[in-house]
Design a protein around this motif. Structure first.
Motif, mmCIF file in Angstrom:
data_model
loop_
_atom_site.group_PDB
_atom_site.id
_atom_site.type_symbol
_atom_site.label_atom_id
_atom_site.label_comp_id
_atom_site.label_asym_id
_atom_site.label_seq_id
_atom_site.Cartn_x
_atom_site.Cartn_y
_atom_site.Cartn_z
ATOM 1 N N LEU A 9 0.653 -1.593 -0.060
ATOM 2 C CA LEU A 9 0.554 0.150 -0.330
ATOM 3 C C LEU A 9 1.101 1.073 -0.256
ATOM 4 O O LEU A 9 0.619 2.757 -0.904
ATOM 5 N N GLU A 10 1.645 1.098 0.942
ATOM 6 C CA GLU A 10 3.329 2.492 0.782
ATOM 7 C C GLU A 10 3.561 2.790 -0.750
ATOM 8 O O GLU A 10 3.550 3.575 -1.257
ATOM 9 N N GLN A 11 4.099 1.414 -1.627
ATOM 10 C CA GLN A 11 4.768 1.837 -2.445
ATOM 11 C C GLN A 11 2.706 2.082 -3.514
ATOM 12 O O GLN A 11 3.425 2.997 -4.414
ATOM 13 N N GLU A 12 1.673 1.806 -3.550
ATOM 14 C CA GLU A 12 1.102 2.752 -4.181
ATOM 15 C C GLU A 12 0.545 3.951 -3.966
ATOM 16 O O GLU A 12 0.341 4.709 -4.484
ATOM 17 N N VAL A 13 0.360 4.768 -2.955
ATOM 18 C CA VAL A 13 0.137 5.715 -2.664
ATOM 19 C C VAL A 13 1.772 6.397 -3.032
ATOM 20 O O VAL A 13 1.436 7.543 -3.179
ATOM 21 N N ASN A 14 2.594 5.579 -2.905
ATOM 22 C CA ASN A 14 4.042 7.024 -3.883
ATOM 23 C C ASN A 14 3.642 7.070 -5.422
ATOM 24 O O ASN A 14 3.819 8.018 -5.626
ATOM 25 N N LEU A 15 3.029 6.217 -5.922
ATOM 26 C CA LEU A 15 2.707 6.505 -6.838
ATOM 27 C C LEU A 15 1.745 7.205 -7.269
ATOM 28 O O LEU A 15 1.578 7.830 -8.245
ATOM 29 N N ILE A 16 0.338 7.073 -6.610
ATOM 30 C CA ILE A 16 -0.890 7.980 -6.333
ATOM 31 C C ILE A 16 0.172 9.830 -6.558
ATOM 32 O O ILE A 16 -0.448 10.142 -6.997
ATOM 33 N N ARG A 17 1.312 9.586 -5.895
ATOM 34 C CA ARG A 17 2.063 11.140 -5.503
ATOM 35 C C ARG A 17 3.294 11.571 -6.896
ATOM 36 O O ARG A 17 2.355 12.219 -7.300
ATOM 37 N N GLU A 18 3.592 10.741 -6.968
ATOM 38 C CA GLU A 18 3.938 10.731 -8.447
ATOM 39 C C GLU A 18 3.799 11.040 -9.065
ATOM 40 O O GLU A 18 3.860 11.511 -10.154
ATOM 41 N N ARG A 19 3.098 9.637 -9.896
ATOM 42 C CA ARG A 19 2.308 9.389 -10.845
ATOM 43 C C ARG A 19 1.145 9.960 -11.456
ATOM 44 O O ARG A 19 0.389 10.001 -12.780
ATOM 45 N N GLY A 20 0.547 10.404 -10.167
ATOM 46 C CA GLY A 20 -1.472 9.863 -10.299
ATOM 47 C C GLY A 20 -2.692 9.308 -10.619
ATOM 48 O O GLY A 20 -3.776 9.103 -10.400
ATOM 49 N N SER A 21 -1.702 8.361 -10.487
ATOM 50 C CA SER A 21 -2.437 7.355 -10.640
ATOM 51 C C SER A 21 -2.152 5.673 -9.197
ATOM 52 O O SER A 21 -0.680 5.409 -9.175
ATOM 53 N N GLY A 22 -2.466 4.827 -9.173
ATOM 54 C CA GLY A 22 -2.018 3.612 -7.954
ATOM 55 C C GLY A 22 -3.635 2.684 -7.675
ATOM 56 O O GLY A 22 -4.537 3.258 -7.524
ATOM 57 N N MET A 23 -2.871 1.765 -6.959
ATOM 58 C CA MET A 23 -4.303 0.828 -6.146
ATOM 59 C C MET A 23 -5.168 1.402 -5.374
ATOM 60 O O MET A 23 -3.895 1.975 -4.328
ATOM 61 N N THR A 24 -6.032 1.653 -5.210
ATOM 62 C CA THR A 24 -6.663 1.439 -3.907
ATOM 63 C C THR A 24 -6.433 1.047 -2.641
ATOM 64 O O THR A 24 -5.675 -0.644 -3.137
ATOM 65 N N ARG A 25 -6.749 1.317 -1.582
ATOM 66 C CA ARG A 25 -6.579 0.095 -0.542
ATOM 67 C C ARG A 25 -7.097 -1.186 -1.061
ATOM 68 O O ARG A 25 -6.496 -2.679 -0.766
ATOM 69 N N GLU A 26 -8.037 -1.695 -1.235
ATOM 70 C CA GLU A 26 -8.951 -2.856 -1.181
ATOM 71 C C GLU A 26 -8.847 -4.214 -2.785
ATOM 72 O O GLU A 26 -8.324 -4.294 -3.014
ATOM 73 N N GLN A 27 -7.878 -2.463 -3.825
ATOM 74 C CA GLN A 27 -7.309 -3.526 -4.789
ATOM 75 C C GLN A 27 -5.603 -4.067 -4.437
ATOM 76 O O GLN A 27 -5.184 -5.144 -4.817
ATOM 77 N N VAL A 28 -5.115 -3.366 -3.254
ATOM 78 C CA VAL A 28 -4.169 -3.921 -2.380
ATOM 79 C C VAL A 28 -4.198 -5.296 -1.888
ATOM 80 O O VAL A 28 -3.414 -6.418 -2.766
ATOM 81 N N VAL A 29 -5.843 -5.130 -1.074
ATOM 82 C CA VAL A 29 -5.717 -6.140 -0.643
ATOM 83 C C VAL A 29 -5.078 -7.703 -1.384
ATOM 84 O O VAL A 29 -5.027 -8.437 -1.328
ATOM 85 N N LYS A 30 -6.893 -7.414 -2.854
ATOM 86 C CA LYS A 30 -6.830 -8.195 -3.121
ATOM 87 C C LYS A 30 -5.603 -8.899 -4.384
ATOM 88 O O LYS A 30 -5.654 -9.557 -4.866
ATOM 89 N N PHE A 31 -4.813 -8.093 -4.958
ATOM 90 C CA PHE A 31 -3.736 -7.950 -5.033
ATOM 91 C C PHE A 31 -2.578 -8.980 -4.771
ATOM 92 O O PHE A 31 -2.068 -10.078 -4.511
ATOM 93 N N VAL A 32 -2.657 -8.777 -3.704
ATOM 94 C CA VAL A 32 -1.896 -9.247 -2.618
ATOM 95 C C VAL A 32 -2.325 -10.443 -2.658
ATOM 96 O O VAL A 32 -1.514 -11.598 -2.301
ATOM 97 N N ASP A 33 -3.226 -11.063 -1.598
ATOM 98 C CA ASP A 33 -3.979 -12.020 -1.794
ATOM 99 C C ASP A 33 -3.552 -13.332 -3.119
ATOM 100 O O ASP A 33 -3.730 -14.090 -2.404
ATOM 101 N N ALA A 34 -3.806 -12.542 -4.056
ATOM 102 C CA ALA A 34 -3.601 -13.816 -5.036
ATOM 103 C C ALA A 34 -1.710 -14.660 -5.087
ATOM 104 O O ALA A 34 -1.688 -15.264 -5.395
#
Length: 308
Positions: A242-267
């Protein structure tokens, strides 16, 4: 918005002496073997192969870059880094695998063992360790709207070719590198016990992934040393991602939400739950002191280290 976590390399100062000690021992053994069979040291040494495993977000990429740079610039070793991710099945083959097992969420997309082309991986590493010219496979995770696909071979870069220095050290990194198949009894016991994700899947689907790991064994057998970046608590991988995605949103304007992160890592998480316990005991059954385990705390700093 706050900046991301400070990146501190406290891992390579532990890993480099370990690698150099194992490399020195490998060279000693190779020299003895050459002298016994040829009467002299021919100077033809097999590249030193390092396997490196780490959960997502633990600092694997930072460590690999530091190791490669140090081995190359400070010790003069022509160093090649390859990721298990670059051996994912081509898009069409991944879709075929998913279609053949429509109820198996573990192979619905790339990630778990069974979604890599291990014939390609084995052939590639065999060529590198034998000093033969070979091209490095590449995978584009952005292709097909994020489903991914293999880059055409015409775009692959080559090593060990004419005019190139021979590869002397290889780092094979990835989240499932070093996972070894478990017995059916062990799989069943873990599935029946307490877990975060295992009971979200049919036992037969976990057994399928476990069976696929047989094809990863030739790669593991090539490792001369192994580095395991372990976490005190495996569930931190959710926060780290989630930290990585927050940084991506800050730097690039897009990234996964918390719910998407959970689904991604669950895989991926079933693999951590199944194979981390045995990995902590050592990846090698026949090589003493060749496995370095670094245990990191929540801030990703090394808390303990063990040579197995």
């Amino acid at each position: 918005m706050a900046s991301g976590p400070e990146i501190v390399d406290d891992k390579s100062p532990i890993c480099i002496p370990f690698i150099l000690a194992r490399l020195k021992e490998q060279q000693r053994v190779q020299q003895l073997n050459q002298q016994q069979h040829l009467g002299s040291d021919t100077g033809n040494r097999r590249p030193f192969v390092i396997g490196l495993n780490g959960v997502q977000g633990v600092g694997k990429t930072t460590l690999v870059a530091a190791l490669a740079k140090t081995l190359q610039s400070e010790y003069g070793l022509e160093t090649l880094v390859v990721s298990i991710d670059d051996f994912y099945l081509p898009h069409a083959e991944q879709k075929e695998l998913a279609a053949a097992q429509p109820d198996n969420k573990l192979v619905a997309c790339r990630g778990e063992p069974g979604t890599h082309d291990m014939k390609l991986a084995s052939a590639f590493l065999e060529a590198v360790t034998q000093g033969r010219p070979v091209k490095i496979p590449q995978y584009d995770k952005s292709a097909y709207a994020g489903e991914g696909d293999r880059v055409p071979e015409s775009h692959w870069l080559g090593v060990n070719g004419p005019g190139q220095r021979k590869v002397e050290a290889v780092i094979v990194e990835g989240w499932c590198v070093g996972f070894r198949p478990l017995s059916p009894m062990a799989i069943t016991a873990q599935w029946m016990g307490p877990s975060r994700t295992l009971q979200q899947h049919d036992l037969q689907h976990l057994e399928f992934v476990n069976w696929q790991l047989e094809s990863y064994e030739p790669i593991t057998a090539m490792f001369d040393a192994f580095i395991h970046l372990d976490a005190e608590d495996l569930e931190w991988v959710y926060d780290w991602r989630l930290e990585q995605e927050v940084n991506l949103i800050r730097e690039r304007g897009s990234g996964m939400t918390r719910e998407q992160v959970v689904k991604f890592v669950d895989a991926y998480y079933p693999g951590y739950e199944l194979y981390a316990p045995s990995l902590r005991q050592g990846v090698f059954a026949d090589k003493l002191s060749c496995h370095l385990r670094l245990v990191v705390s929540k801030d990703r700093r090394v808390k303990e280290s063990f040579i197995i």
